[in-house]
Design an enzyme around this catalytic site. Structure first.
Site, mmCIF file in Angstrom:
data_model
loop_
_atom_site.group_PDB
_atom_site.id
_atom_site.type_symbol
_atom_site.label_atom_id
_atom_site.label_comp_id
_atom_site.label_asym_id
_atom_site.label_seq_id
_atom_site.Cartn_x
_atom_site.Cartn_y
_atom_site.Cartn_z
ATOM 1 N N GLU A 42 7.533 64.796 23.682
ATOM 2 C CA GLU A 42 8.513 63.898 24.297
ATOM 3 C C GLU A 42 9.677 63.643 23.349
ATOM 4 O OE1 GLU A 42 8.540 60.318 23.148
ATOM 5 O OE2 GLU A 42 6.419 59.775 22.965
ATOM 6 N N ALA A 160 4.511 52.819 33.690
ATOM 7 C CA ALA A 160 4.473 53.933 34.645
ATOM 8 C C ALA A 160 3.650 55.105 34.116
ATOM 9 C CB ALA A 160 5.897 54.395 34.959
ATOM 10 N N ASP A 161 3.411 55.137 32.784
ATOM 11 C CA ASP A 161 2.588 56.200 32.207
ATOM 12 C C ASP A 161 1.212 56.250 32.861
ATOM 13 O OD1 ASP A 161 4.726 56.439 30.511
ATOM 14 O OD2 ASP A 161 3.682 55.725 28.723
ATOM 15 N N LYS A 178 -0.930 52.043 22.747
ATOM 16 C CA LYS A 178 -0.263 51.293 21.685
ATOM 17 C C LYS A 178 -0.923 49.926 21.530
ATOM 18 C CE LYS A 178 4.255 53.545 22.156
ATOM 19 N NZ LYS A 178 4.066 54.383 23.349
#
Length: 690
Positions: A42, A160-161, A178
Site C-alpha cells: 500500500e 472499511a478495511d 493497530k
C-alpha cells in the site's frame, strides 16, 4: 515549463484509453503472466503513515525485502487520477513530495472521486485490496489493518478495511490490528464477516497488536511456516469463498515496544485527539504521529521494522504459493520468445543549455547531465519486453560499480542473460546534445562487448532454437556475428539487424554471403544505409546524406540506395529523421507480413514512404529509433498488417520522445491500450507508394 515524462505519459494514456484506469508496471505484468510470486504493497505509509524522509526510505526498503525473498513488489498508489500498480522510484518520490492537503487517503469510497478529478492518493488497506484483486495479485503486505475504534460500539466508527476483508479475496499479511484500536471487538467483527484469521509463527495462536507481540487475544489457527500458510491459501482459493484471509505476524522480538509504555502513549494520544475534535480517517494518522512523538521515535522504528518483516514473510508465502504453478510456467516457457543480442551501456548524457554553437575547441559549456540505462540491444530488448511481454537478452557488463548501477536500472527479467565480465569495465557512453536535443558527439568504451564470445553464444543455443526472430546490433564482434549467423542457419531463424552506427553498420556484410542471407530485416538511418550499400556492393556512394534537404530529394536518393541492396533482404526500414521512414519490402509481404520473416529468397520489392507524425514537447531523442524498432517487431510478431506495424513503431517512438530515459518506464497500460493507440494512429498515417 516542461512537465515530467511520467506526467506526460499519464496525460497521454488518459487520452488514448478512457476506459482503462489502472496502469500495471511491466515487471508486475510480466510476473503475473508467468505465474511468478507478486506482493502488493500500500501507499498510505508514504502519504499519511510516516513523515519524510522515513516514508520513502521505508517504502523502498520494503520493496527490497520483497525482492530479496524472491517475489516482485507492486506498490499501489494513485497519481493524477491514474491508479498505478508497481510505482517506480520516481513516482514514489512524486507522491511523497506532494503537499499532504493535495493527497487523499483513499479507501473504497474515495476511488471514484480521486480518479475522476485527476487527483493523487495513498491507498489504504481496503483500496489496495480492491486494486490488487482487480489485477490478480492474491497477497498483500502491510503494517497493520484498521478496525473497530475504541468506543466504536457507541460511535459506530468501524474501518472499511474490515468490510473489505469480508468481500474481497486477498490475503493480508500484517502485524495484526493497530493497537490504538479495540482489538477484541475487531476480531469479533471479522468473525461476523466470515474472514479466516490466523497467526504466523506465534506460540499458542496469540494475536499481535502492531507494536507488541501480544494483544491478549487468541485466534483459532496458527501457521508455523510459509509452506503451511501457502497450503491454507491454496485451499482458500480452491473454495472460492470471495472473502479475504488475515494473517497476523508478530513484530520481531528485538523491535517490540514495551507494552505499558505504548498503552500509556495510546491513552494520552486518544485524549488529545478527542480534545482537538479529530474524527474519521484523520484519526489513525494523528494517533500514530502523536504516539511517535510521545515515544521519542521508538514507535516509528518499531513500525518500520514490522512492515519490513511482514513484507519478507508475505514474499516467502507468495513464493510457496507460486510453486504449484511451476508446471504451468514450465509449459509457458516453451512459448517462443524473441532473442536480442547486443550492447548494454550506461549512458551519461549532457545537454548544452547555452545558446551558442558547439565547437570541439576545449571550451566549457553549461549543461545538464543525466544518467540512464542504454545500449541499442538493451534498449530494444526492454522495449520488446514492455510491449510484447517476453524477450531474451544476451549482453555483457563488467563486474564493477558501473555494472551494478546499470543492472539496477534494468528490468530484472532482462538480467538473466547478462554476461558479467571480470576483466573489462562496463560500457560507458557519454553523449552530448545541443540545445534542441540533437546528438552532436558520442564517446564510448565498447571493449566489454567482446565478452559475447562464440562459445558463450553456443552455450545459449536453446535461446536461438526457440526464437521466432533474432535481433542483432552491430556492437558485437565479427566472430560473435559469425556464430549467430551459423546458429540462425542451423535453427532456421530470421535475423533483424540494427546497424547502430554508420561506422560499424557494414560489419556483418563483410562476412560470406551464405552466412548473411539470414539477415532478413534491417533498420538503418540514411547514413547507415549508405555504409551498408558500400559494403555489400563494394562501391563508394558519391552522395553525402543530409536529412535537412527537401523531402522529395531525400526520398529519391534513399530509394536509389535501397534499390541497390533490396534483393538481400525481405524488409529494409530506412529512417529519414523527422521526415519519416521509407520501407523497401518484398511484394508478397504487402498483404502478408509473415513473409517478412520468411527465409526464402526475396522476390520483387516495392517501396512505401510513411511520414512521421508531428510531435511537440519532445523531451529526449536518444531512444526513439530503438522504441520504433520494438513497436514494429511487437506488431510483426503478432501478425499485424504492414501499416499497423509501422504505426506501432511510430506510437512507441513517440512515447520515447516524451520520456526522460531512452526507454519509457511504461509505454501503455496494457496490450489493448497499445493496439488502440496504433490503430488510432493509422487514421492520420500518411503512406505514399514510390
Amino acid at each position: 515549463m516542461r512537465r515530467s515524462s511520467c506526467r506526460v505519459f499519464r496525460a497521454l494514456t488518459r487520452t488514448f484509453s478512457t476506459k482503462q484506469q489502472i496502469v500495471v508496471h511491466p515487471d508486475v505484468r510480466h510476473a503475473l503472466a508467468q505465474k511468478q510470486p507478486v506482493v502488493a504493497l500500500e501507499s498510505t505509509i508514504i502519504t499519511h503513515g510516516m513523515p519524510m524522509p522515513e516514508n520513502v526510505e521505508t517504502a523502498l526498503l520494503v520493496e527490497q525485502d520483497v525482492r530479496r525473498n524472491g517475489a516482485v513488489p507492486a506498490t499501489i498508489g494513485i497519481i493524477d487520477g491514474c491508479i498505478t500498480v508497481g510505482l517506480t522510484q520516481e513516482e514514489l518520490m512524486e507522491l511523497a513530495r506532494k503537499p499532504r492537503e493535495q493527497v487523499i487517503k483513499c479507501s473504497r469510497r474515495d476511488l471514484p472521486y480521486v480518479v475522476k478529478m485527476g487527483q493523487s492518493g495513498g491507498t489504504t488497506v481496503a483500496a489496495t485490496m480492491i486494486v490488487a484483486h482487480r489485477v490478480g495479485i492474491p497477497i498483500f503486505a502491510t503494517g497493520g489493518i484498521g478496525g473497530v475504534h475504541r468506543e466504536g460500539h457507541i460511535t459506530l466508527d468501524v474501518s472499511a478495511d474490515l468490510v473489505e476483508l469480508g468481500r474481497t479475496p486477498v490475503a493480508v499479511i500484517c502485524s495484526g490490528v493497530k493497537s490504538i484500536l479495540d482489538i477484541p471487538r475487531t476480531l469479533e467483527y471479522l468473525e461476523t464477516q466470515g474472514v479466516c484469521v490466523a497467526t504466523y509463527a506465534s506460540e499458542g495462536g496469540v494475536f499481535p497488536d502492531f507494536y507488541t507481540r501480544d494483544s491478549g487475544c487468541k485466534v483459532p489457527y496458527n501457521l508455523p511456516t510459509a509452506e503451511h500458510a501457502a497450503q491454507l491459501l491454496r485451499a482458500w482459493q480452491q473454495l472460492n469463498l470471495q472473502s479475504g484471509v488475515l494473517i497476523g505476524v508478530p513484530i520481531p522480538a528485538e523491535h517490540a515496544a514495551d507494552k505499558s509504555a505504548i498503552d500509556a502513549a495510546i491513552k494520552q494520544a486518544n485524549a488529545e485527539a478527542l480534545a482537538q475534535g479529530i474524527t474519521g480517517k484523520d484519526v489513525t494518522p494523528f494517533l500514530l504521529a502523536h504516539i511517535a512523538r510521545l515515544t521519542k521515535g521508538r514507535s516509528l522504528q518499531a513500525n518500520i521494522a514490522l512492515i519490513r518483516n511482514n513484507a519478507s514473510v508475505a514474499a516467502q508465502i507468495a513464493c510457496e504459493l507460486a510453486k504449484e504453478q511451476s508446471s504451468t510456467t514450465s509449459r509457458k516457457s516453451s512459448i517462443k520468445n524473441p532473442l536480442v543480442v547486443g550492447a548494454s551501456i550506461l549512458d551519461l548524457s549532457f545537454k548544452i543549455t547555452e545558446k551558442r554553437n558547439l565547437h570541439l575547441d576545449g571550451a566549457t559549456y553549461s549543461g545538464v547531465a543525466k544518467q540512464a540505462a542504454g545500449g541499442v540491444g538493451r534498449n530494444i530488448a526492454e522495449g520488446i519486453y514492455k510491449l510484447y511481454g517476453d524477450v531474451n537478452l544476451i549482453s555483457a557488463v563488467g563486474r564493477d560499480q558501473l555494472g551494478q548501477i546499470l543492472r539496477q536500472l534494468m528490468p530484472q527479467t532482462l538480467q538473466n542473460g547478462l554476461i558479467v565480465d571480470e576483466s573489462h569495465a562496463t560500457s560507458l557512453c557519454s553523449v552530448v546534445f545541443d540545445q534542441s536535443g540533437d546528438c552532436k558527439l558520442i564517446l564510448g568504451d565498447m571493449e566489454v562487448h567482446n565478452s559475447i564470445t562464440p562459445q558463450l553464444l553456443k552455450e545459449r543455443s536453446n535461446l536461438f532454437r526457440d526464437a521466432p526472430l533474432i535481433v542483432m546490433d552491430s556492437n558485437i564482434s565479427e566472430q560473435a556475428m559469425t556464430c549467430m549467423l551459423e546458429l540462425a542457419e542451423h535453427y532456421q531463424v530470421p535475423i533483424f539487424f540494427e546497424p547502430t552506427d554508420m561506422f560499424i553498420a557494414g560489419k556483418p556484410f563483410k562476412l560470406p554471403p551464405e552466412l548473411t542471407r539470414h539477415i532478413r530485416l534491417t533498420k538503418p538511418n540514411i547514413h547507415e544505409l549508405k555504409t551498408i550499400v558500400e559494403t555489400i556492393t563494394g562501391q563508394s556512394v558519391n552522395w553525402e546524406p543530409n536529412t535537412k534537404v527537401e523531402r522529395s530529394e531525400l526520398l529519391a536518393q534513399a530509394k536509389q540506395l535501397l534499390h541497390q541492396i533490396e534483393s538481400h533482404f525481405n524488409c529494409i526500414i530506412a529512417t529519414l529523421g523527422a521526415h519519416g521512414v521509407l520501407l523497401s519490402i518484398r511484394s508478397d509481404a504487402a498483404h502478408d507480413t509473415s513473409k517478412l520473416l520468411s527465409l526464402s529468397p526475396s522476390c520483387e520489392h516495392i517501396t512505401h514512404f510513411y511520414a512521421a507524425p508531428k510531435l511537440s514537447n519532445i523531451v529526449n531523442v536518444s531512444g526513439a529509433g530503438d522504441s520504433f524498432c520494438a513497436g514494429f517487431i511487437t506488431a510483426l510478431l503478432r501478425s499485424h498488417s504492414l501499416d499497423e506495424c509501422v504505426a506501432a513503431g511510430f506510437v512507441s517512438a513517440e512515447r520515447a520522445l516524451l520520456s526522460e530515459s531512452a526507454v519509457p518506464s511504461t509505454y501503455f497500460h496494457n496490450e489493448l491500450a497499445f493496439e488502440s493507440s496504433f490503430r488510432d494512429a493509422l487514421q492520420t498515417l500518411q503512406r505514399h507508394s514510390l
